[in-house]
Design a protein around this motif. Structure first.
Motif, PDB file in Angstrom:
ATOM      1  N   SER A 438       0.808  -1.224   0.000  1.00 13.87           N
ATOM      2  CA  SER A 438       0.000   0.000   0.000  1.00 13.87           C
ATOM      3  C   SER A 438       0.838   1.269   0.000  1.00 13.87           C
ATOM      4  O   SER A 438       0.364   2.342  -0.389  1.00 13.87           O
ATOM      5  N   ASN A 439       2.090   1.146   0.444  1.00 15.71           N
ATOM      6  CA  ASN A 439       2.972   2.313   0.457  1.00 15.71           C
ATOM      7  C   ASN A 439       4.416   1.829   0.384  1.00 15.71           C
ATOM      8  O   ASN A 439       4.790   0.838   1.028  1.00 15.71           O
ATOM      9  N   GLU A 448      10.700   2.538   3.394  1.00 21.44           N
ATOM     10  CA  GLU A 448       9.574   2.187   4.260  1.00 21.44           C
ATOM     11  C   GLU A 448       8.460   1.577   3.415  1.00 21.44           C
ATOM     12  O   GLU A 448       8.029   2.177   2.421  1.00 21.44           O
ATOM     13  N   ASP A 450       4.660  -0.426   3.547  1.00 18.11           N
ATOM     14  CA  ASP A 450       3.459  -0.865   4.258  1.00 18.11           C
ATOM     15  C   ASP A 450       2.789  -1.970   3.444  1.00 18.11           C
ATOM     16  O   ASP A 450       2.471  -1.781   2.253  1.00 18.11           O
ATOM     17  N   LEU A 452      -0.393  -4.670   3.265  1.00 15.18           N
ATOM     18  CA  LEU A 452      -1.745  -4.961   3.742  1.00 15.18           C
ATOM     19  C   LEU A 452      -2.156  -6.360   3.296  1.00 15.18           C
ATOM     20  O   LEU A 452      -2.132  -6.673   2.101  1.00 15.18           O
ATOM     21  N   THR A 518       4.248  -5.447  14.441  1.00 11.28           N
ATOM     22  CA  THR A 518       3.653  -4.248  13.854  1.00 11.28           C
ATOM     23  C   THR A 518       4.651  -3.548  12.935  1.00 11.28           C
ATOM     24  O   THR A 518       4.268  -2.925  11.947  1.00 11.28           O
ATOM     25  N   GLU A 519       5.946  -3.660  13.268  1.00  6.99           N
ATOM     26  CA  GLU A 519       7.007  -3.097  12.438  1.00  6.99           C
ATOM     27  C   GLU A 519       8.177  -4.070  12.404  1.00  6.99           C
ATOM     28  O   GLU A 519       8.594  -4.588  13.443  1.00  6.99           O
ATOM     29  N   ASN A 581      -3.762  -1.565  13.574  1.00  9.38           N
ATOM     30  CA  ASN A 581      -3.828  -1.981  12.169  1.00  9.38           C
ATOM     31  C   ASN A 581      -4.319  -3.423  12.007  1.00  9.38           C
ATOM     32  O   ASN A 581      -4.511  -3.876  10.886  1.00  9.38           O
ATOM     33  N   SER A 588      -2.179  -4.726   8.650  1.00 11.08           N
ATOM     34  CA  SER A 588      -1.140  -3.984   7.949  1.00 11.08           C
ATOM     35  C   SER A 588       0.148  -4.026   8.764  1.00 11.08           C
ATOM     36  O   SER A 588       0.118  -3.853   9.996  1.00 11.08           O
ATOM     37  N   ARG A 590       4.353  -2.693   8.784  1.00 15.10           N
ATOM     38  CA  ARG A 590       5.358  -1.799   8.195  1.00 15.10           C
ATOM     39  C   ARG A 590       6.728  -2.471   8.228  1.00 15.10           C
ATOM     40  O   ARG A 590       7.131  -3.048   9.250  1.00 15.10           O
ATOM     41  N   TYR A 591       7.433  -2.388   7.105  1.00  8.35           N
ATOM     42  CA  TYR A 591       8.806  -2.884   6.989  1.00  8.35           C
ATOM     43  C   TYR A 591       9.723  -1.683   6.761  1.00  8.35           C
ATOM     44  O   TYR A 591       9.421  -0.806   5.935  1.00  8.35           O
TER      45      TYR A 591
END
Length: 657
Positions: A438-439, A448, A450, A452, A518-519, A581, A588, A590-591
């Protein structure tokens, strides 16, 4: 020639209402050379005892309206029917003629053609094995029945044998798990076996219950008894189709507490079924009931609660929802049991027994043919017709069964297993999940991303037995095709490894657990969606009967899940750390990837991976020293346990972004 006066004898005392006696006489005298199941002569089960002359007349009228030519043949059979016509009521005559037709009509008795059916059939008072059903519900090269518009077989007896349902008691993993649980708590051996056999060997379990016999692995799985023959047929036709609608979906029906009807009714979805052929060959009466297309029918065995035990067999007082696809589905927008179902509403059968063919077209076909392999004209094409392939996620166990059970059977059986595996894989890829990048932003050499993941299943993903897991594999490659970062990579045995191909600690027996993420910044961090059990002291447990709670349950929730639903508490997640998230239907993650000294553009590949048997689960199971586990170890070692890919997404990021 049978005299009309002989056939009239039962009527002289009871009159035209005694249809039961007429049916029995004509079966015994006209159906020579045909094996009659024992239930046909059981007065306590004889379906005709529940059917008056008006019912027979209705069936006869339907028969006549659908095939006048067939009726003409019947009327010309011999002068017996003419004699009977003068002494019996017209409705009863039609009932008698139907029996004669079933026995002697050229349509039903073509010589030299015999469809392939199971060679051994076991009949009891309440059940028959699938081979008897296959006599009419398997496809034949000489019949159009049970085929889709392209001529492909959709016959239950062709699709069902290579499903997990058919192999429920043969399943070597299930046998290994039961043996392991008994070894851990030997004082509760009888209770453990009885509970597990109830759904994995249901015909044998119910038959034993009726006869006052205690279920056991020795009797059901390791003997040559009638119970063992019933058990070997798995979740067979006369289980699901004999469960009446009363009480289904109630909590009291869960954990295998289904009932089997005692009146010889076979429930199906179609109105006004033509009953006589099935009754003549099996002793059962097809009966319309819409409940066979409802999720509640599946709920009895697919909602299982277990009660935690100490090592000495005493109860801890804890109850665990070991598997709950049905209650998860109830707490979703797929639920069609509500007063106003939404646009996404669908039953278990809608997904796992689709009524469309492989091209997506509705199936409309005759639901049976005659035992000699030819079409039966009185039967009209019907719809909906559910494919009995029981599509699911268990490609690994189907492969193991193919290579053990199937290979020992025939080349044809191996091919059918391969078809089941291929269709299950297609089902997984099309109906379970999606993944979206998604991002993806590159700034100051830091990428960065994201990701999903969306759950399309009508329940948690993965659901049911807690050996299953889903995880995200994310890989970033630079302009030279070299790996910059990877999380969730795996080796050739399906074990998750780091960027140096080293096995991660949480994949090994006794190791730590992988927490909900989460990350993610390191290759040792992986987002794994799974359920991990814990005992009454909060310690990780891989034994169902030690499990008192879930230490971790971050399986993807179904869309529409609500915490305030009546099933909210029992299906709630655990260990998600209030991740905002992680929500109904998706999650979702985040990496954050360091790209210093690497050339762009960077290609990101994100995949959703699924395993029936997680590597950690297997490592824990194989610690047990019992014969069934040693046998399963050999089968597993010869199998390919790498994960199935449910979905994949790619994205390219340039430095200027």
């Amino acid at each position: 020639m049978v005299k009309a006066s002989d056939a009239m004898a039962p009527l002289q005392s009871d009159g035209a209402t005694n249809a039961k006696s007429v049916v029995k006489i004509w079966q015994e005298r006209f159906v020579s050379g045909t094996a009659i199941p024992s239930r046909l002569v059981s007065t306590s089960l004889l379906p005709c005892s529940m059917r008056g002359s008006a019912d027979i007349a209705e069936s006869a009228q339907m028969f006549a309206s659908e095939s006048q030519e067939t009726m003409d043949r019947i009327m010309r059979l011999n002068h017996v029917t003419t004699s009977l016509h003068h002494v019996l009521s017209s409705s009863l005559v039609m009932g008698v003629m139907l029996i004669i037709a079933a026995a002697t009509s050229p349509i039903l008795a073509q010589d030299g053609v015999q469809a392939s059916v199971a060679t051994e059939i076991t009949d009891t008072k309440f059940f028959t094995t699938s081979g008897r059903c296959a006599q009419c519900h398997s496809s034949s090269p000489n019949a159009k029945a049970l085929r889709d518009a392209q001529g492909r077989s959709v016959a239950p007896a062709d699709l069902w044998p290579t499903t997990m349902m058919a192999n429920s008691s043969v399943d070597p993993l299930w046998r290994a798990v039961v043996a392991s649980e008994v070894a851990l708590t030997p004082s509760r051996k009888k209770e453990i076996e009885a509970k597990c056999l109830r759904c994995h060997a249901p015909m044998a379990s119910v038959e034993a219950e009726i006869n006052g016999v205690k279920p056991s692995r020795a009797l059901f799985l390791d003997s040559d008894s009638t119970y063992a023959k019933l058990a070997a047929d798995g979740v067979s036709c006369t289980v699901c189709h004999q469960i009446p609608p009363e009480g289904l979906g109630d909590d009291t029906s869960f954990s295998g507490k289904f009932e089997i009807g005692r009146h010889g009714k076979i429930f199906g979805p179609h109105a006004r079924p033509f009953a006589m052929p099935m009754y003549r060959h099996t002793g059962y009466v097809p009966t319309e009931s819409p409940h066979v297309r409802k999720s509640a029918l599946c709920a009895s065995c697919h909602t299982l609660f277990t009660h935690a035990l100490n090592s000495d067999g005493t109860a801890t007082g804890h109850t665990l929802l070991e598997q709950g696809p049905y209650v998860e589905w109830q707490n979703s927008h797929y639920n069609d049991e509500v007063p106003s179902p939404g646009e996404h509403a669908a039953s278990c059968q809608d997904c796992h027994m689709p009524t469309a063919d492989l091209d997506g077209n509705p199936i409309k076909t005759r639901i049976a043919r005659n035992p000699h392999g030819f079409d039966f004209p009185p039967l009209r094409p019907r719809e909906p017709f559910g494919r009995h392939g029981f599509l699911g996620a268990n490609t690994l166990m189907l492969s193991i069964l193919r290579d053990s059970v199937g290979a020992a059977d025939s080349t044809q059986q191996v091919a059918k297993f391969n078809t089941s595996i291929e269709q299950s894989r297609k089902f997984l890829q099309e109906k379970t999940a999606s993944i979206t990048i998604s991002n993806a932003t590159l700034k100051d050499r830091q990428l960065e991303i994201d990701v999903l993941v969306t759950n399309f299943a009508g329940h948690k993903l993965p659901t049911a037995y807690p050996s299953r897991r889903v995880w995200i594999r994310l890989c970033v490659e630079d302009a030279n095709g070299e790996t910059v970062f990877v999380s969730g990579d795996y080796d050739d045995r399906g074990r998750i490894v780091d960027d140096q191909k080293q096995l991660l600690p949480f994949e090994q027996a006794g190791g730590p657990q992988s927490a909900h993420q989460t990350e993610i910044r390191k290759s040792t961090q992986v987002q794994i969606y799974e359920s991990v059990m814990a005992d009454s002291h909060g310690e990780t447990s891989y034994s169902l009967l030690r499990a008192a709670q879930y230490q971790k349950d971050n399986r993807l929730l179904p869309a529409g899940w609500r915490s305030d639903h009546k099933r909210g508490q029992v299906t709630s997640p655990a260990g998600t750390n209030d991740d905002d998230n992680f929500m109904a239907g998706s999650d979702s993650v985040r990496y954050v990837v360091d790209t210093a000294n690497r050339l762009s553009p960077f290609q990101i590949t994100a995949s959703v991976c699924y395993q029936t048997l997680g590597a950690r689960y297997i490592a824990e199971l194989l610690k047990s020293d019992v014969a069934e586990i040693e046998y399963f170890r050999k089968l597993y070692d010869a199998a390919d346990p790498k994960p199935e890919k449910l979905a994949e997404a790619k994205k390219i990021v340039h430095s200027k972004q």
